[in-house]
Design a protein around this motif. Structure first.
Motif, PDB file in Angstrom:
ATOM      1  N   GLY A 142       0.874  -1.335   0.068  1.00  0.00           N
ATOM      2  CA  GLY A 142      -0.101  -0.180  -0.048  1.00  0.00           C
ATOM      3  C   GLY A 142       0.985   1.234   0.044  1.00  0.00           C
ATOM      4  O   GLY A 142       2.036   1.218   0.262  1.00  0.00           O
ATOM      5  N   GLN A 143       0.353   2.347  -0.563  1.00  0.00           N
ATOM      6  CA  GLN A 143       0.850   3.666  -0.347  1.00  0.00           C
ATOM      7  C   GLN A 143      -0.316   4.616  -0.336  1.00  0.00           C
ATOM      8  O   GLN A 143      -1.533   4.302  -0.418  1.00  0.00           O
ATOM      9  N   PHE A 144       0.149   6.012   0.445  1.00  0.00           N
ATOM     10  CA  PHE A 144      -1.003   6.870   0.503  1.00  0.00           C
ATOM     11  C   PHE A 144      -0.543   8.197   0.933  1.00  0.00           C
ATOM     12  O   PHE A 144       0.628   8.584   1.128  1.00  0.00           O
ATOM     13  N   LYS A 145      -1.377   9.089   0.490  1.00  0.00           N
ATOM     14  CA  LYS A 145      -0.888  10.586   0.474  1.00  0.00           C
ATOM     15  C   LYS A 145      -1.821  11.428   1.518  1.00  0.00           C
ATOM     16  O   LYS A 145      -2.982  11.063   1.501  1.00  0.00           O
ATOM     17  N   ILE A 146      -1.342  12.218   2.286  1.00  0.00           N
ATOM     18  CA  ILE A 146      -2.113  12.919   3.280  1.00  0.00           C
ATOM     19  C   ILE A 146      -1.670  14.227   3.423  1.00  0.00           C
ATOM     20  O   ILE A 146      -0.591  14.741   3.399  1.00  0.00           O
ATOM     21  N   LYS A 147      -2.650  15.308   3.520  1.00  0.00           N
ATOM     22  CA  LYS A 147      -2.391  16.841   3.912  1.00  0.00           C
ATOM     23  C   LYS A 147      -2.542  16.800   5.259  1.00  0.00           C
ATOM     24  O   LYS A 147      -3.591  17.019   5.761  1.00  0.00           O
ATOM     25  N   ALA A 185       5.113   1.780   1.286  1.00  0.00           N
ATOM     26  CA  ALA A 185       4.524   0.517   1.872  1.00  0.00           C
ATOM     27  C   ALA A 185       4.932   0.179   3.224  1.00  0.00           C
ATOM     28  O   ALA A 185       6.232   0.477   3.427  1.00  0.00           O
ATOM     29  N   ALA A 186       4.148  -0.262   4.033  1.00  0.00           N
ATOM     30  CA  ALA A 186       4.399  -0.643   5.428  1.00  0.00           C
ATOM     31  C   ALA A 186       5.067   0.668   6.265  1.00  0.00           C
ATOM     32  O   ALA A 186       6.002   0.377   6.793  1.00  0.00           O
TER      33      ALA A 186
END
Length: 383
Positions: free
Chosen positions: A182-187, A198-199
């Motif tokens: 998994g991967q993700f972006k947050i502001k 990932a992880a």
């Protein structure tokens, strides 16, 4: 440019008879090439001569101008800085053309192949009360109120925090974490953009008040910090701290790596471990071993390689097999083990992070890595 014109220009270029205008057209063709379709390119670690480079260019141009079987479509790959590039090799869409350390054993692929796929945007948001929100299944537009701050999943699939009437008493702590694969972006509430590999995970308040902005991370995280000279930004990971005002930097701190690496891309940061401090300029890196208060300074690193994961590919420079497989294991959520002595080959090159299961296994086989696939997402590496 059609195939006939490409053939004519390539022949003139390789013969040294192309004009500046014709050379420019050939380079424009290569610059406009659809790199998104390229599966992988592996480059040799050995320096090459002009003759070697010319030979590889001949192969690439021939691949683009000669008919090929419908099920094996060759495509040429060029580096943007092609005159000084190492040998970039021809591709097959499954990624099977390589110049890598040669070994003669056969690769064994189980009758029941792995059911694996490349990673995607996946993350879990843990709220202050322990509630866990699965963000990869939450619809775009999902929102909730944390104290006086609104949390929202945007149409782009990222999480943002919007300021409200927040008091110190209303501030809570959230944790965003990505699984293997998994991967993700947050502001963050201050506008700082954060990408998680990932992880990985990041713990942060729902609003930044007081004299500093402080977060904690694990795994690999890239920051683009919103400038605020009156409220410095601090990233904590194990025994290391990174102090910034506003800048772009990457932290790699996986527990199965030997060191925690902070790499600066823009601005300036101060890395602290115990009583030691080290200020970084763009292109520099600080390494800290977990549990030790000693900073190793690297004056110049390849930032493109460091940021490869953010740009959709893996990049290896004289990497051993465990290093390669650790990165693949995190992204593809597979289990890797070794039977006997670990092979000591080194690999240099780049591999796309969107490879299918079939492409990934073919790449391992063509790289002469001896392995066996077992049921249950397991790969065993042999000497």
């Amino acid at each position: 440019m059609d195939t006939k014109e490409l053939a004519i220009l390539s022949q003139k270029y390789l013969a040294g008879k192309a004009s500046e205008e014709e050379t420019a057209r050939l380079l424009q063709w290569y610059n406009d090439y659809d790199e998104k379709e390229l599966t992988v390119h592996i480059i040799t670690a050995e320096p090459e001569t002009e003759a070697m480079l010319e030979q590889r260019m001949r192969l690439r141009l021939l691949a683009a101008t000669q008919p090929v079987e419908t099920n094996t479509r060759l495509r040429p790959v060029f580096y943007r800085n092609w005159k000084v590039a190492a040998a970039v090799l021809l591709l097959v869409t499954a990624g099977i053309a390589y110049y890598l350390p040669h070994r003669h054993q056969q690769t064994s692929i189980a009758e029941k192949p792995l059911r694996i796929s490349p990673g995607a945007d996946k993350a879990m948001l843990t709220l202050a009360d322990g509630t866990v929100v699965n963000l990869d299944t939450a619809s775009n537009g999902w929102a909730l109120l944390q104290g006086g701050t609104q949390v929202e999943k945007t149409s782009k699939g990222e999480i943002i925090y919007k300021h409200g009437n927040t008091t110190d008493q209303a501030i809570t702590s959230n944790i965003l974490s990505t699984p293997r694969g998994g991967q993700f972006k947050i502001k963050l509430p201050d506008g700082t953009a954060v990408w998680l590999n990932a992880a990985s995970s990041i713990s942060y308040p729902t609003a930044f008040t007081g004299e500093e902005r402080s977060v904690s991370v694990t795994g690999e995280v890239y920051f683009e910090v919103a400038p605020n000279a009156r409220q410095p930004f601090t990233v904590k990971v194990n025994n290391m701290e990174v102090l910034v005002l506003g800048t772009h930097f990457n932290i790699n701190a996986y527990p199965d790596e030997n060191t925690m690496n902070t790499t600066l891309l823009e601005g300036a940061v101060l890395v602290r471990a115990g009583s030691q401090y080290k200020q970084l300029d763009p292109g520099q890196q600080a390494r800290v071993a977990p549990g030790r208060d000693e900073i190793t300074f690297v004056k110049r690193v390849d930032t493109n390689s460091i940021m490869a994961w953010r740009n959709g590919y893996f990049s290896f420079e004289e990497a051993d097999i465990p290093t390669v497989m650790r990165q693949l294991a995190r992204w593809y959520n597979i289990e890797v083990s070794y039977a006997g002595k670990i092979p000591d080959e080194k690999f240099t090159g780049e591999i796309g992070r969107s490879l299918t299961q079939e492409q990934l296994l073919k790449i391992l086989a063509q790289a002469k890595i001896q392995f066996k696939v077992e049921e249950g997402r397991k790969i065993i590496i042999y000497p």
